[in-house]
Scaffold this motif. Structure first.
Motif, PDB file in Angstrom:
ATOM      1  N   ASN A  20     -65.448  41.334  58.325  1.00  0.00           N
ATOM      2  CA  ASN A  20     -65.378  39.863  58.326  1.00  0.00           C
ATOM      3  C   ASN A  20     -66.552  39.223  59.053  1.00  0.00           C
ATOM      4  OD1 ASN A  20     -64.078  37.474  57.472  1.00  0.00           O
ATOM      5  ND2 ASN A  20     -63.040  37.235  59.422  1.00  0.00           N
ATOM      6  N   GLN A  21     -67.702  39.879  58.976  1.00  0.00           N
ATOM      7  CA  GLN A  21     -68.889  39.304  59.612  1.00  0.00           C
ATOM      8  C   GLN A  21     -69.270  37.976  58.962  1.00  0.00           C
ATOM      9  OE1 GLN A  21     -68.847  42.284  57.942  1.00  0.00           O
ATOM     10  NE2 GLN A  21     -69.978  43.868  59.047  1.00  0.00           N
ATOM     11  N   ASP A  22     -69.099  37.905  57.638  1.00  0.00           N
ATOM     12  CA  ASP A  22     -69.458  36.670  56.940  1.00  0.00           C
ATOM     13  C   ASP A  22     -68.522  35.527  57.304  1.00  0.00           C
ATOM     14  OD1 ASP A  22     -67.563  38.325  55.500  1.00  0.00           O
ATOM     15  OD2 ASP A  22     -67.694  36.898  53.854  1.00  0.00           O
ATOM     16  N   ARG A  63     -67.257  33.862  49.100  1.00  0.00           N
ATOM     17  CA  ARG A  63     -68.116  34.994  49.396  1.00  0.00           C
ATOM     18  C   ARG A  63     -69.448  34.487  49.965  1.00  0.00           C
ATOM     19  NH1 ARG A  63     -65.452  39.711  49.922  1.00  0.00           N
ATOM     20  NH2 ARG A  63     -63.643  39.639  48.513  1.00  0.00           N
ATOM     21  N   PRO A  64     -70.167  35.332  50.739  1.00  0.00           N
ATOM     22  CA  PRO A  64     -71.397  34.864  51.383  1.00  0.00           C
ATOM     23  C   PRO A  64     -72.401  34.258  50.423  1.00  0.00           C
ATOM     24  CG  PRO A  64     -70.783  37.028  52.216  1.00  0.00           C
ATOM     25  CD  PRO A  64     -69.845  36.728  51.093  1.00  0.00           C
ATOM     26  N   ASN A 102     -81.691  52.398  60.213  1.00  0.00           N
ATOM     27  CA  ASN A 102     -80.329  51.949  59.955  1.00  0.00           C
ATOM     28  C   ASN A 102     -79.717  51.288  61.183  1.00  0.00           C
ATOM     29  OD1 ASN A 102     -77.108  53.013  59.897  1.00  0.00           O
ATOM     30  ND2 ASN A 102     -77.881  51.937  58.104  1.00  0.00           N
ATOM     31  N   GLN A 103     -79.404  49.994  61.051  1.00  0.00           N
ATOM     32  CA  GLN A 103     -78.805  49.220  62.147  1.00  0.00           C
ATOM     33  C   GLN A 103     -77.595  48.408  61.693  1.00  0.00           C
ATOM     34  OE1 GLN A 103     -81.990  47.020  64.333  1.00  0.00           O
ATOM     35  NE2 GLN A 103     -83.401  48.299  63.133  1.00  0.00           N
ATOM     36  N   GLY A 104     -77.300  48.426  60.409  1.00  0.00           N
ATOM     37  CA  GLY A 104     -76.157  47.675  59.898  1.00  0.00           C
ATOM     38  C   GLY A 104     -76.588  46.452  59.106  1.00  0.00           C
ATOM     39  N   ALA A 105     -75.684  45.994  58.230  1.00  0.00           N
ATOM     40  CA  ALA A 105     -75.995  44.875  57.328  1.00  0.00           C
ATOM     41  C   ALA A 105     -76.333  43.600  58.090  1.00  0.00           C
ATOM     42  CB  ALA A 105     -74.825  44.633  56.381  1.00  0.00           C
ATOM     43  N   ASN A 157     -73.233  38.445  63.805  1.00  0.00           N
ATOM     44  CA  ASN A 157     -72.706  39.273  64.886  1.00  0.00           C
ATOM     45  C   ASN A 157     -72.823  40.750  64.506  1.00  0.00           C
ATOM     46  OD1 ASN A 157     -71.093  40.637  66.786  1.00  0.00           O
ATOM     47  ND2 ASN A 157     -69.783  38.850  67.073  1.00  0.00           N
ATOM     48  N   GLU A 158     -73.761  41.453  65.133  1.00  0.00           N
ATOM     49  CA  GLU A 158     -74.026  42.841  64.784  1.00  0.00           C
ATOM     50  C   GLU A 158     -72.997  43.802  65.360  1.00  0.00           C
ATOM     51  OE1 GLU A 158     -78.115  43.786  65.617  1.00  0.00           O
ATOM     52  OE2 GLU A 158     -78.831  41.902  64.724  1.00  0.00           O
ATOM     53  N   LYS A 159     -72.068  43.295  66.182  1.00  0.00           N
ATOM     54  CA  LYS A 159     -71.032  44.159  66.763  1.00  0.00           C
ATOM     55  C   LYS A 159     -69.738  44.155  65.959  1.00  0.00           C
ATOM     56  CE  LYS A 159     -72.795  43.696  71.482  1.00  0.00           C
ATOM     57  NZ  LYS A 159     -72.501  43.288  72.885  1.00  0.00           N
ATOM     58  N   LEU A 160     -69.601  43.206  65.028  1.00  0.00           N
ATOM     59  CA  LEU A 160     -68.409  43.167  64.181  1.00  0.00           C
ATOM     60  C   LEU A 160     -68.569  44.136  63.022  1.00  0.00           C
ATOM     61  CD1 LEU A 160     -67.331  39.418  63.709  1.00  0.00           C
ATOM     62  CD2 LEU A 160     -66.098  41.215  64.930  1.00  0.00           C
TER      63      LEU A 160
END
Length: 314
Positions: free
Chosen positions: A177-179, A153-154, A61-64, A171-174
């Motif tokens: 609103n990453q998309d 939408r993405p 698990n590292q995020g979307a 951006n894995e730190k956001l």
């Protein structure tokens, strides 16, 4: 072309999403699923589709965003289609957009209409059609978005591989609103946006996920994303028009964050005032709210609205 699906604890929906991807009429397609450490049956369901050509990758698990970045590293298609694990596409979505892009300049991005639904996509609600048109300058689309006159939408987008590569990683730190931040980088590198009205997608509006939770951290992350988007836009167009559009965006944010998150509202208002002289009518569409703003000022108007909603919709 490549359909990239980040997967995390979506056992209820992933089969329907994969059927949507497999049902596309554009046959020259690869489907890549990256399971991001699911703790339910998502991974086993996804793997049951490997016999039908779906490429399934598992990671901790590292995020979307990390899952999307991993999927892109695996991709080999000329076009990239992002698709969340609970969303759906009309069967000719990709075909319609690919054929349109084949007639357009090389650095063109396609997008289509999207509707939100909970259980039945046939009951999807499609938001206002504002912004649904071609844009010879993609920055104009972003300014429309900042003014609240459109969005996507993405999975509404179809993007040439080369533009995704130029935009860089998600951006894995956001946390929210990453998309929006990612596609702002895509669009500021693009030459044109082609709107395909019948390339329809469906967004499942569930109550899960960090973006649905009202927290201070969410609002601060949203502020950060807006700053990054502003930086992307001003890297290609530094103008009063851009500053005013983002002043409107920040002013709306200040209004919506107040009074629960006063520090966030204060910072958003400061950024708005730094960008543009805000001694003009408050940028709110609702005529009743605009009236209250004129009489009470925006903070008291927001308190009235916020109190009403909390009393009658508790």
């Amino acid at each position: 072309m490549s359909i990239l699906i980040p997967l995390y604890n979506a056992e209820e929906w992933i089969a329907e999403t994969l059927e949507s991807a497999l049902g596309q009429t554009w046959s020259n397609t690869e489907i890549i699923v990256v399971d991001d450490g699911s703790t339910d049956e998502s991974l086993s369901i996804a793997r049951s589709y490997q016999s039908r050509g779906v490429n399934v990758v598992a990671q901790s698990n590292q995020g979307a965003c990390a899952a999307r970045n991993r999927a892109f590293r695996e991709a080999e298609g000329d076009f990239i289609q992002y698709l969340d694990a609970d969303d759906l596409m009309e069967s000719r979505k990709i075909e319609r957009q690919v054929r349109r892009l084949q007639r357009e300049p090389e650095r063109t991005v396609a997008y289509g209409a999207w509707g939100a639904f909970e259980d039945d996509p046939e009951q999807a609600h499609f938001p206002s059609s504002l912004g649904r048109q071609d844009f010879d300058d993609p920055v104009e689309w972003l300014l429309n978005w900042a003014h609240g006159k459109g969005g996507a939408r993405p999975h509404a987008w179809l993007t040439p591989y080369s533009l995704v590569e130029e935009a860089g990683a998600w951006n894995e730190k956001l946390s929210v609103n990453q998309d929006g931040e990612f596609f702002a980088r895509v669009l500021t590198n693009a030459q044109k946006i082609a709107y395909c009205p019948r390339a329809t997608v469906y967004y499942r509006a569930t109550q899960r996920g960090v973006s649905t939770k009202e927290t201070s951290e969410k609002w601060w992350a949203l502020l950060k994303s807006y700053r990054l988007i502003y930086d992307s836009v001003t890297s290609v167009r530094d103008s009063d028009e851009v500053d005013r559009a983002f002043a409107v965006l920040y002013k709306h944010m200040a209004f919506n964050a107040y009074p629960e998150y006063k520090e966030v509202a204060r910072e958003a208002e400061r950024r708005a005032n730094d960008l543009w002289d805000m001694n003009w009518r408050f940028p709110e569409k609702n005529t009743h709210i605009r009236f209250l703003v004129r009489i009470l000022g925006w903070k008291w108007a927001r308190i009235v609205q916020w109190s009403y909603r909390n009393i009658f919709y508790f």
